[in-house]
Scaffold this motif. Structure first.
Motif, PDB file in Angstrom:
ATOM      1  N   HIS A  82      64.370  -7.317  19.212  1.00  0.00           N
ATOM      2  CA  HIS A  82      64.686  -8.730  19.458  1.00  0.00           C
ATOM      3  C   HIS A  82      63.660  -9.666  19.811  1.00  0.00           C
ATOM      4  O   HIS A  82      63.919 -10.996  19.725  1.00  0.00           O
ATOM      5  CB  HIS A  82      66.047  -8.875  20.331  1.00  0.00           C
ATOM      6  N   ASP A  83      62.579  -9.478  20.233  1.00  0.00           N
ATOM      7  CA  ASP A  83      61.632 -10.272  20.692  1.00  0.00           C
ATOM      8  C   ASP A  83      60.335  -9.139  20.815  1.00  0.00           C
ATOM      9  O   ASP A  83      60.458  -8.170  20.667  1.00  0.00           O
ATOM     10  CB  ASP A  83      61.688 -11.030  21.767  1.00  0.00           C
ATOM     11  N   ALA A  84      59.238 -10.180  20.872  1.00  0.00           N
ATOM     12  CA  ALA A  84      57.891  -9.397  20.983  1.00  0.00           C
ATOM     13  C   ALA A  84      57.308  -9.557  22.476  1.00  0.00           C
ATOM     14  O   ALA A  84      56.129  -9.897  22.644  1.00  0.00           O
ATOM     15  CB  ALA A  84      56.912 -10.144  19.995  1.00  0.00           C
ATOM     16  N   TYR A  85      58.119  -9.255  23.324  1.00  0.00           N
ATOM     17  CA  TYR A  85      57.555  -9.527  24.896  1.00  0.00           C
ATOM     18  C   TYR A  85      57.082 -10.958  25.077  1.00  0.00           C
ATOM     19  O   TYR A  85      57.840 -11.650  25.479  1.00  0.00           O
ATOM     20  CB  TYR A  85      56.481  -8.578  25.039  1.00  0.00           C
ATOM     21  N   PHE A  86      55.933 -11.247  24.889  1.00  0.00           N
ATOM     22  CA  PHE A  86      55.206 -12.499  25.099  1.00  0.00           C
ATOM     23  C   PHE A  86      55.600 -13.511  24.153  1.00  0.00           C
ATOM     24  O   PHE A  86      55.495 -14.639  24.481  1.00  0.00           O
ATOM     25  CB  PHE A  86      53.941 -12.324  25.483  1.00  0.00           C
ATOM     26  N   LEU A  87      56.014 -13.227  22.864  1.00  0.00           N
ATOM     27  CA  LEU A  87      56.169 -13.949  21.772  1.00  0.00           C
ATOM     28  C   LEU A  87      57.665 -13.809  21.325  1.00  0.00           C
ATOM     29  O   LEU A  87      58.414 -12.658  21.720  1.00  0.00           O
ATOM     30  CB  LEU A  87      55.310 -13.815  20.732  1.00  0.00           C
ATOM     31  N   THR A 143      51.703  -9.672  13.368  1.00  0.00           N
ATOM     32  CA  THR A 143      51.460  -8.513  12.570  1.00  0.00           C
ATOM     33  C   THR A 143      50.857  -8.511  11.227  1.00  0.00           C
ATOM     34  O   THR A 143      50.183  -7.686  10.855  1.00  0.00           O
ATOM     35  CB  THR A 143      52.868  -7.759  12.549  1.00  0.00           C
ATOM     36  N   ALA A 144      51.367  -9.511  10.422  1.00  0.00           N
ATOM     37  CA  ALA A 144      50.839  -9.800   9.201  1.00  0.00           C
ATOM     38  C   ALA A 144      49.418 -10.029   9.127  1.00  0.00           C
ATOM     39  O   ALA A 144      48.688  -9.315   8.293  1.00  0.00           O
ATOM     40  CB  ALA A 144      51.642 -11.092   8.556  1.00  0.00           C
ATOM     41  N   CYS A 145      48.807 -10.830  10.216  1.00  0.00           N
ATOM     42  CA  CYS A 145      47.443 -11.016  10.188  1.00  0.00           C
ATOM     43  C   CYS A 145      46.777  -9.966  10.680  1.00  0.00           C
ATOM     44  O   CYS A 145      45.391  -9.332  10.257  1.00  0.00           O
ATOM     45  CB  CYS A 145      47.076 -12.216  11.421  1.00  0.00           C
ATOM     46  N   PHE A 146      47.051  -8.999  11.648  1.00  0.00           N
ATOM     47  CA  PHE A 146      46.532  -7.677  11.896  1.00  0.00           C
ATOM     48  C   PHE A 146      46.566  -6.805  10.837  1.00  0.00           C
ATOM     49  O   PHE A 146      45.522  -5.919  10.614  1.00  0.00           O
ATOM     50  CB  PHE A 146      47.555  -7.027  13.075  1.00  0.00           C
ATOM     51  N   SER A 147      47.621  -6.912   9.922  1.00  0.00           N
ATOM     52  CA  SER A 147      47.870  -5.867   8.890  1.00  0.00           C
ATOM     53  C   SER A 147      46.609  -6.302   7.832  1.00  0.00           C
ATOM     54  O   SER A 147      45.852  -5.436   7.134  1.00  0.00           O
ATOM     55  CB  SER A 147      48.982  -5.950   7.938  1.00  0.00           C
ATOM     56  N   VAL A 148      46.266  -7.588   7.663  1.00  0.00           N
ATOM     57  CA  VAL A 148      45.192  -7.991   6.810  1.00  0.00           C
ATOM     58  C   VAL A 148      43.905  -7.379   7.422  1.00  0.00           C
ATOM     59  O   VAL A 148      42.994  -7.139   6.489  1.00  0.00           O
ATOM     60  CB  VAL A 148      45.195  -9.448   6.490  1.00  0.00           C
ATOM     61  N   PHE A 149      43.667  -7.599   8.724  1.00  0.00           N
ATOM     62  CA  PHE A 149      42.363  -7.199   9.164  1.00  0.00           C
ATOM     63  C   PHE A 149      42.232  -5.612   9.164  1.00  0.00           C
ATOM     64  O   PHE A 149      41.335  -5.211   8.972  1.00  0.00           O
ATOM     65  CB  PHE A 149      42.356  -7.572  10.718  1.00  0.00           C
ATOM     66  N   VAL A 150      43.390  -5.093   9.249  1.00  0.00           N
ATOM     67  CA  VAL A 150      43.324  -3.447   8.986  1.00  0.00           C
ATOM     68  C   VAL A 150      43.004  -2.967   7.581  1.00  0.00           C
ATOM     69  O   VAL A 150      42.212  -2.033   7.538  1.00  0.00           O
ATOM     70  CB  VAL A 150      44.732  -2.828   9.537  1.00  0.00           C
ATOM     71  N   ALA A 151      43.565  -3.692   6.811  1.00  0.00           N
ATOM     72  CA  ALA A 151      43.160  -3.658   5.247  1.00  0.00           C
ATOM     73  C   ALA A 151      41.735  -3.850   5.098  1.00  0.00           C
ATOM     74  O   ALA A 151      41.085  -3.184   4.384  1.00  0.00           O
ATOM     75  CB  ALA A 151      44.117  -4.419   4.481  1.00  0.00           C
ATOM     76  N   PHE A 211      47.700   7.790   9.636  1.00  0.00           N
ATOM     77  CA  PHE A 211      47.996   8.647  10.774  1.00  0.00           C
ATOM     78  C   PHE A 211      47.490   9.984  10.694  1.00  0.00           C
ATOM     79  O   PHE A 211      46.870  10.630  11.450  1.00  0.00           O
ATOM     80  CB  PHE A 211      49.331   8.626  11.248  1.00  0.00           C
ATOM     81  N   PHE A 212      47.975  10.634   9.596  1.00  0.00           N
ATOM     82  CA  PHE A 212      47.674  12.070   9.237  1.00  0.00           C
ATOM     83  C   PHE A 212      46.112  12.040   8.780  1.00  0.00           C
ATOM     84  O   PHE A 212      45.395  13.038   9.106  1.00  0.00           O
ATOM     85  CB  PHE A 212      48.498  12.669   7.958  1.00  0.00           C
ATOM     86  N   ALA A 213      45.498  10.888   8.202  1.00  0.00           N
ATOM     87  CA  ALA A 213      44.180  11.245   7.776  1.00  0.00           C
ATOM     88  C   ALA A 213      43.278  11.266   8.934  1.00  0.00           C
ATOM     89  O   ALA A 213      42.305  11.996   9.080  1.00  0.00           O
ATOM     90  CB  ALA A 213      43.854   9.936   6.803  1.00  0.00           C
ATOM     91  N   PHE A 250      45.122   1.211  16.066  1.00  0.00           N
ATOM     92  CA  PHE A 250      45.850   0.914  14.887  1.00  0.00           C
ATOM     93  C   PHE A 250      46.967   1.446  14.491  1.00  0.00           C
ATOM     94  O   PHE A 250      47.816   0.590  14.223  1.00  0.00           O
ATOM     95  CB  PHE A 250      44.680   0.893  13.743  1.00  0.00           C
ATOM     96  N   CYS A 251      47.274   2.591  14.723  1.00  0.00           N
ATOM     97  CA  CYS A 251      48.461   3.220  14.344  1.00  0.00           C
ATOM     98  C   CYS A 251      49.546   2.878  15.286  1.00  0.00           C
ATOM     99  O   CYS A 251      50.841   2.588  14.898  1.00  0.00           O
ATOM    100  CB  CYS A 251      48.481   4.635  14.216  1.00  0.00           C
ATOM    101  N   ALA A 252      49.186   2.529  16.639  1.00  0.00           N
ATOM    102  CA  ALA A 252      50.202   2.422  17.696  1.00  0.00           C
ATOM    103  C   ALA A 252      50.739   0.864  17.394  1.00  0.00           C
ATOM    104  O   ALA A 252      51.968   0.443  17.575  1.00  0.00           O
ATOM    105  CB  ALA A 252      49.838   2.529  18.922  1.00  0.00           C
ATOM    106  N   VAL A 253      49.582   0.074  17.276  1.00  0.00           N
ATOM    107  CA  VAL A 253      49.916  -1.251  17.251  1.00  0.00           C
ATOM    108  C   VAL A 253      50.711  -1.523  15.577  1.00  0.00           C
ATOM    109  O   VAL A 253      51.653  -2.484  15.569  1.00  0.00           O
ATOM    110  CB  VAL A 253      48.651  -2.142  17.270  1.00  0.00           C
ATOM    111  N   GLY A 254      50.092  -0.862  14.570  1.00  0.00           N
ATOM    112  CA  GLY A 254      50.820  -0.960  13.333  1.00  0.00           C
ATOM    113  C   GLY A 254      52.308  -0.647  13.527  1.00  0.00           C
ATOM    114  O   GLY A 254      53.142  -1.294  12.818  1.00  0.00           O
ATOM    115  N   ALA A 255      52.487   0.448  14.127  1.00  0.00           N
ATOM    116  CA  ALA A 255      54.314   0.666  14.203  1.00  0.00           C
ATOM    117  C   ALA A 255      54.826  -0.030  14.920  1.00  0.00           C
ATOM    118  O   ALA A 255      56.019  -0.345  14.215  1.00  0.00           O
ATOM    119  CB  ALA A 255      54.138   2.564  14.629  1.00  0.00           C
TER     120      ALA A 255
END
Length: 252
Positions: free
Chosen positions: A48-53, A62-70, A163-165, A190-195
């Motif tokens: 229901h929230d993202a702790y500080f946000l 998260t969307a910006c993070f996914s673009v960076f990970v890509a 994650f498996f890779a 990356f996997c922890a933050v992405g999940a």
């Protein structure tokens, strides 16, 4: 008469079985109605929230993070394919090279082929996440929940595959080289933050879907009431009291 029960006496004692079955059927109907109103667990917002946000800003990050990970995976996959190609067993190279290929796996051929497959599909997955990540940023700014669905599928499959890779690479590669250690630690993060980010976006998607359903239901009810009022006004009969008489008073 003697030896026969009167109708009043016979009807005054209701059957215990009929009373029990009536009560149980009522409870059964109420239980079914309650069960029909229950929402499945996967359709309930997990966070229901993202702790500080709040949930919306956390999803945007998260969307910006996914673009960076890509973009990171795109470059890493090309580099891994290049290194695996240059350090193929039996290959001979001449000249000066900036980096040493000692950290590249050169053991079993099936294991090496698996590393190539992981790198190739990671490169393809990064393209899908990059495109859907940009669409997600636009969808979050305009609150289009239907445009969130492609990112949920793409990033969910991508982060599970990565994650498996990275787990496979951490097992077969030598952890005495800095590149392998850095990549392993980076993909753990990356996997922890992405999940966690995927759960944020999925929760926001469910909330937006619920709001859209409520708005559609409200519009449908308003449209139904408007059409009902129009039909009642059109079919209302006219009475002599409701019509205005134009006849002169002398002729009445």
């Amino acid at each position: 008469m003697y030896g026969r029960k009167t109708p009043s006496t016979y009807r005054s004692t209701p059957s215990v079985y009929s009373h029990y079955t009536g009560k149980s059927s009522t409870n059964l109907r109420s239980t079914k109605s309650v069960r029909s109103l229950r929402v499945p667990w996967y359709q309930k917002p997990i966070l229901h929230d993202a702790y500080f946000l709040d949930l919306q800003r956390g999803s945007l990050l998260t969307a910006c993070f996914s673009v960076f990970v890509a973009l990171f995976t795109f470059g890493e996959s090309i580099f891994d394919l290049y290194c695996l190609g240059m350090a193929a067993p039996g290959s001979v190279h001449y000249g000066y090279y900036v980096i040493s290929f000692q950290f590249v796996y050169v053991g079993s051929a099936p294991v090496r082929n698996m590393l190539i497959v992981f790198a190739l599909f990671s490169w393809l997955g990064s393209l899908a996440v990059l495109v859907t990540g940009v669409l997600l940023i636009v969808a979050l700014r305009k609150e289009y929940e239907k445009k969130i669905v492609p990112w949920l599928y793409a990033f969910g499959i991508f982060i599970s595959f990565r994650f498996f890779a990275f787990l496979f690479g951490a097992i077969v590669n030598d952890m005495i080289f800095a590149y392998n250690i850095i990549m392993t630690l980076a993909w753990i993060l990356f996997c922890a933050v992405g999940a966690y980010g995927w759960l944020l976006v999925y929760s926001l998607y469910l909330e937006l879907s619920d709001l859209t359903k409520l708005e559609d239901l409200a519009h449908l009810r308003m449209g139904t009431m408007a059409s009902l009022n129009a039909s009642l006004a059109g079919s209302r009969p006219t009475t002599p009291h409701s019509t205005v008489s134009t006849m002169p008073a002398s002729q009445i």
